[in-house]
Each structure stands twice: as C-alpha cells, then as structure tokens.
Write a protein that holds these residues in place. Structure first.
Motif, short mmCIF file in Angstrom:
data_model
loop_
_atom_site.label_atom_id
_atom_site.label_comp_id
_atom_site.label_asym_id
_atom_site.label_seq_id
_atom_site.Cartn_x
_atom_site.Cartn_y
_atom_site.Cartn_z
N CYS A 42 0.83 -1.20 0.00
CA CYS A 42 0.00 0.00 0.00
C CYS A 42 0.87 1.26 0.00
O CYS A 42 0.59 2.22 -0.72
CB CYS A 42 -0.93 0.01 1.20
SG CYS A 42 -2.24 -1.22 1.13
N PHE A 43 1.94 1.24 0.81
CA PHE A 43 2.84 2.39 0.82
C PHE A 43 3.49 2.57 -0.54
O PHE A 43 3.58 3.70 -1.06
CB PHE A 43 3.92 2.23 1.89
CG PHE A 43 5.00 3.28 1.79
CD1 PHE A 43 4.80 4.53 2.33
CD2 PHE A 43 6.20 3.01 1.12
CE1 PHE A 43 5.78 5.51 2.21
CE2 PHE A 43 7.18 3.97 1.01
CZ PHE A 43 6.97 5.24 1.56
N ALA A 44 3.98 1.47 -1.13
CA ALA A 44 4.65 1.55 -2.43
C ALA A 44 3.70 2.12 -3.49
O ALA A 44 4.11 2.92 -4.34
CB ALA A 44 5.17 0.18 -2.84
N ASP A 45 2.44 1.70 -3.44
CA ASP A 45 1.47 2.19 -4.42
C ASP A 45 1.26 3.70 -4.26
O ASP A 45 1.27 4.45 -5.24
CB ASP A 45 0.15 1.45 -4.25
CG ASP A 45 -0.86 1.85 -5.30
OD1 ASP A 45 -0.60 1.63 -6.50
OD2 ASP A 45 -1.93 2.41 -4.93
N ALA A 46 1.08 4.15 -3.01
CA ALA A 46 0.87 5.58 -2.75
C ALA A 46 2.12 6.39 -3.08
O ALA A 46 2.04 7.49 -3.65
CB ALA A 46 0.47 5.79 -1.29
N TYR A 47 3.29 5.83 -2.75
CA TYR A 47 4.54 6.53 -3.02
C TYR A 47 4.76 6.66 -4.52
O TYR A 47 5.22 7.70 -5.02
CB TYR A 47 5.71 5.81 -2.36
CG TYR A 47 7.04 6.47 -2.61
CD1 TYR A 47 7.44 7.56 -1.85
CD2 TYR A 47 7.89 5.99 -3.61
CE1 TYR A 47 8.67 8.17 -2.09
CE2 TYR A 47 9.11 6.60 -3.86
CZ TYR A 47 9.50 7.70 -3.09
OH TYR A 47 10.70 8.31 -3.33
N GLY A 48 4.46 5.60 -5.27
CA GLY A 48 4.60 5.67 -6.72
C GLY A 48 3.70 6.75 -7.32
O GLY A 48 4.09 7.47 -8.24
N ALA A 49 2.46 6.88 -6.80
CA ALA A 49 1.55 7.93 -7.27
C ALA A 49 2.10 9.31 -6.94
O ALA A 49 1.96 10.25 -7.73
CB ALA A 49 0.17 7.74 -6.65
N LEU A 50 2.75 9.44 -5.77
CA LEU A 50 3.35 10.71 -5.39
C LEU A 50 4.50 11.08 -6.34
O LEU A 50 4.62 12.23 -6.78
CB LEU A 50 3.86 10.65 -3.95
CG LEU A 50 4.63 11.87 -3.44
CD1 LEU A 50 3.78 13.13 -3.53
CD2 LEU A 50 5.09 11.64 -1.99
N CYS A 51 5.34 10.10 -6.65
CA CYS A 51 6.43 10.35 -7.60
C CYS A 51 5.87 10.78 -8.96
O CYS A 51 6.37 11.72 -9.59
CB CYS A 51 7.29 9.10 -7.77
SG CYS A 51 8.31 8.69 -6.34
N ALA A 52 4.82 10.08 -9.41
CA ALA A 52 4.22 10.42 -10.71
C ALA A 52 3.69 11.86 -10.70
O ALA A 52 3.84 12.59 -11.69
CB ALA A 52 3.09 9.44 -11.02
N ALA A 53 3.08 12.27 -9.57
CA ALA A 53 2.59 13.65 -9.47
C ALA A 53 3.74 14.64 -9.52
O ALA A 53 3.65 15.69 -10.18
CB ALA A 53 1.78 13.83 -8.19
N HIS A 54 4.84 14.32 -8.84
CA HIS A 54 6.01 15.19 -8.87
C HIS A 54 6.54 15.33 -10.29
O HIS A 54 6.86 16.45 -10.74
CB HIS A 54 7.11 14.63 -7.97
CG HIS A 54 7.19 15.32 -6.64
ND1 HIS A 54 7.86 16.51 -6.45
CD2 HIS A 54 6.67 14.99 -5.43
CE1 HIS A 54 7.77 16.88 -5.19
NE2 HIS A 54 7.04 15.97 -4.54
N TYR A 55 6.66 14.21 -11.00
CA TYR A 55 7.20 14.26 -12.35
C TYR A 55 6.27 15.03 -13.28
O TYR A 55 6.71 15.74 -14.20
CB TYR A 55 7.43 12.85 -12.88
CG TYR A 55 8.31 11.99 -11.99
CD1 TYR A 55 9.30 12.56 -11.19
CD2 TYR A 55 8.15 10.60 -11.94
CE1 TYR A 55 10.10 11.77 -10.37
CE2 TYR A 55 8.94 9.81 -11.13
CZ TYR A 55 9.92 10.40 -10.34
OH TYR A 55 10.70 9.61 -9.53
N ALA A 56 4.96 14.91 -13.07
CA ALA A 56 3.99 15.60 -13.92
C ALA A 56 4.05 17.11 -13.72
O ALA A 56 4.01 17.88 -14.69
CB ALA A 56 2.58 15.09 -13.64
#
Length: 401
Positions: A42-56
């Motif tokens: 669950c953490f990895a999934d949320a963290y990956g979404a956070l990274c994607a938002a940063h890159y966007a």
C-alpha cells in the motif's frame, strides 16, 4: 516536522482547506497515511503515485503556489480586515505546506525502514525537495493576495467563453501592444481614457468600436488590455451566440478582485432575436444590472448592429419610426461609440512606413509607397490589415533572396 505530525496537519488544513483537493497534496497525504499500519504494498502504491505527481508537475513549489494563488477562501473573502484567528490558522497551513515541500523521496523511503521489513522500498524512485512558498505566515499571505489577486481569474489575463457556457483561460493570448498598431491615435486615446477611468473605479462607458473591416478594432481592444494587464485588467472574449451566458459570467466575476472587459467581437444581428434583447437588457435597463468591475467592449462593421433592409422602412409613419428605434436601440446603449474608417492614402502610407521601420524593411520611400499602393489595389483597398500583409509579404520575399 515529524511525519506523523505533518500528516495530521495536512488533514487539518483550515484557511487553505481547498488545497486538500490538489492532486499533489492528496498524493502526499495518502503516502504519509500509509507510513503507519497497512502494508508495504500500500505504501509503495501511494509513493509511486506521489512520484508520478512530482514528475507531472515538475516544480512542486510552483504547483502549490499556483494552487494557493487561484484559491478562494475565508481569507480572500475578508482581506480588508481578516480576523487574528484566521491569520493564525493560515500560518499553520503554510507551515504544513512548506514542511511538505521540504520532504524528498529519500526521507519518505527511509521512514519506512522501521515499519516494514521490505528493503526493496529503498530502491524505489526518488524526487528532490522543493523550495518553500514565498510567504511564511498568514499576514504575508494576505499581503500576497492584496498585491497579486486571487481566484480563478488569476490564472491568465485573457479568457474565452466555451460552448457549454464555462469560462476557460487562454493559454497563449495575443501579445499585441498599442505600439504595434500605428495610426488611429484619436480613437486609441478615447479607449485608453475610458479604460483608465474604469481601472480607477470612476465612471466608465461600455464601448462600441465600429467601422470598416481590417481597421484594427479587435486588435486595439486586445492591445489596451495588454497595456493594463499588470493593473489587474482581464478580458473575457465572448461570441455573440453566448450572450445568454451573461448572468453566469456576472456571477463569476462579481467576487473577483480583478476588473474585466467582456469582449464581443464582430457583433451583428440579422434580426431582433433573443440574444439581441438579452444584450440590451444586460447593458442597460435590466433589473439585475451588472457588476461594477465589468464593462463591455464590442466591435462591429455596422453602426446599428442589426442588418436593415428596405422592407424595414416600408409602411406608414408609425411603423417606420418603430423600425428605426428597434434598429438603433442596442447601439444607443453603448455610452461611447468610436469609428474606425478606412484610412486615406496619406494615412495608409504612414502606417506602411511605421510597420516597415519596425520590421527593418529598408526600401527607398518612393519604391515602398508604390509597391504598397499596388498591393492595396489588388487587396480591394487600403487598411491597416492590408498594410501589415504587405509588409509581411515584403519581408518574406526579402529572406527568399
């Protein structure tokens, strides 16, 4: 700020409550929530979404600054005299947002080391910390709002009404300035004087710019807005077919700190239809009135805005009078009417000379004028548009040689 405390502070945003819905803030909140309990996946999934938002967003600090700038909240509603409790709440919100921006990916991944037995989490993607917001407390934020404005219309200087009646910012508005439009000095000064009065909160008129095609009516309106964009002047371009959207536009601009020109370009009616009647009511005579921070600037090739036929003038005296009153009833509601006529030969050649100088086109004056006159004959007459097209053609030929 400790991460659990930061998570609670983000959940408790109050003065800037609307920022909880921002995708980047939401991604941070969800990632921080998974630091306690749940599982590594669950953490990895949320963290990956956070990274994607940063890159966007690329620049997280700018993204959150824009979100704060475009927000409408209790602080913006009480800028004249905000309560001390509200300023304190805004200070806490800003501290939480700046603590969020100070985090980098490594700090979040390292924080999982004591919670999950998953060394692979340390190999997840990374993102850097971001710069803090340019204000550190509620008082500074209030000052920022007073100086820069706030809300939806802070996004751009130019907007357009869409087919569904919504208003959308124009990403790349026309950057034309008055110095790009030689000639018609008297007309430009009339518009500038009225616009300055409007910006100063004094009495200002709705304006009808009418006259021949290609004389720069629309360009002049856009250039005037660009001259005063730094003073908070906005333009909302509206097609005549969207005139019935006026009440919605009025409601959206009423709470805004900016001042607006609603721009109706090429305004002409084939008959006295619903749009014709609605515009008459909105300009003058309707019960609702219009906001004090809004004026209407319209352009038209017709002085009376409605097409006339000889049939309109037939019949007895009463009908003739009624027909003429109908035709003039809308244009008469514009407090200022400014005529843009086709330039005579000297005015046309003056415009050509000015545009040639700005473009760096070096031709003997006699040759330039001869070519410009020939071009105007082929283009069915002299006008600023014809002059600009002539210069563009000459520059294209110059670079081909």
């Amino acid at each position: 700020m400790e991460l659990t405390a930061l998570s609670l502070r983000l959940h408790a945003l109050s003065a800037l409550r609307g920022l909880q819905q921002h995708p980047l803030v939401r991604a941070y909140v969800e990632t921080l929530d998974y630091l306690d309990g749940a599982n590594a996946e669950c953490f990895a999934d949320a963290y990956g979404a956070l990274c994607a938002a940063h890159y966007a967003y690329q620049d997280a600090s700018q993204a959150l600054l824009d979100a704060v700038h475009y927000d409408v909240n209790t602080l913006t509603d009480t800028l004249a005299a905000p309560a001390s409790a509200l300023l304190s709440a805004a200070t806490l919100d800003i501290e939480a947002l700046n603590a969020l921006l100070a985090l980098d990916g490594t700090a979040l991944k390292t924080a999982t080391a004591g919670r999950y037995n998953a060394p692979a989490l340390l190999t997840l993607p990374d993102f850097p910390a971001s710069c803090p917001l340019p204000f550190r407390d509620g008082a500074a934020l209030a000052s920022y709002y007073r100086a820069q404005g706030y809300g939806f219309f802070a996004q751009s200087s130019a907007f357009a009404v869409q087919d569904d009646g919504t208003v959308a910012p124009i990403v790349h508005p026309d950057t034309i300035r008055l110095h790009d439009l030689p000639g018609y000095d008297r007309q430009k000064q009339q518009i500038l004087k009225n616009t300055r009065a409007f910006l100063d909160g004094r009495e200002a008129n709705n304006i009808l710019l009418y006259g021949d095609k290609g004389t720069g009516k629309s360009s002049t309106v856009k250039a005037v807005v660009n001259e005063y964009a730094e003073r908070g002047l906005k333009i909302i371009e509206m097609s005549p077919r969207h005139i019935t959207c006026f009440p919605k536009i009025f409601a959206e601009t009423l709470r805004s700190p900016f001042r607006f020109i609603v721009f109706l370009d090429d305004l002409t009616f084939s008959r006295e239809d619903d749009n014709f009647a609605a515009l008459k009511a909105f300009i003058e005579g309707g019960l609702a009135g219009k906001p004090a921070n809004l004026v209407i600037y319209a352009t038209s090739n017709r002085r009376h805005l409605i097409r006339e036929s000889f049939a309109d003038r037939e019949g007895d005296e009463v009908r003739v009078r009624d027909s003429l009153e109908t035709v003039t009833s809308l244009s008469d509601r514009f407090g200022l009417e400014i005529t843009f006529s086709v330039p005579d030969k000297d005015e046309y050649l003056y415009i050509v000379d000015q545009l040639a100088a700005e473009s760096g086109l070096a031709l003997p004056e006699d040759q330039l004028h001869l070519l410009a006159e020939r071009f105007a004959l082929r283009r069915n007459g002299r006008s600023p548009r014809t002059a600009r097209q002539f210069i563009s053609q000459q520059m294209a030929e110059k670079y081909e040689k």
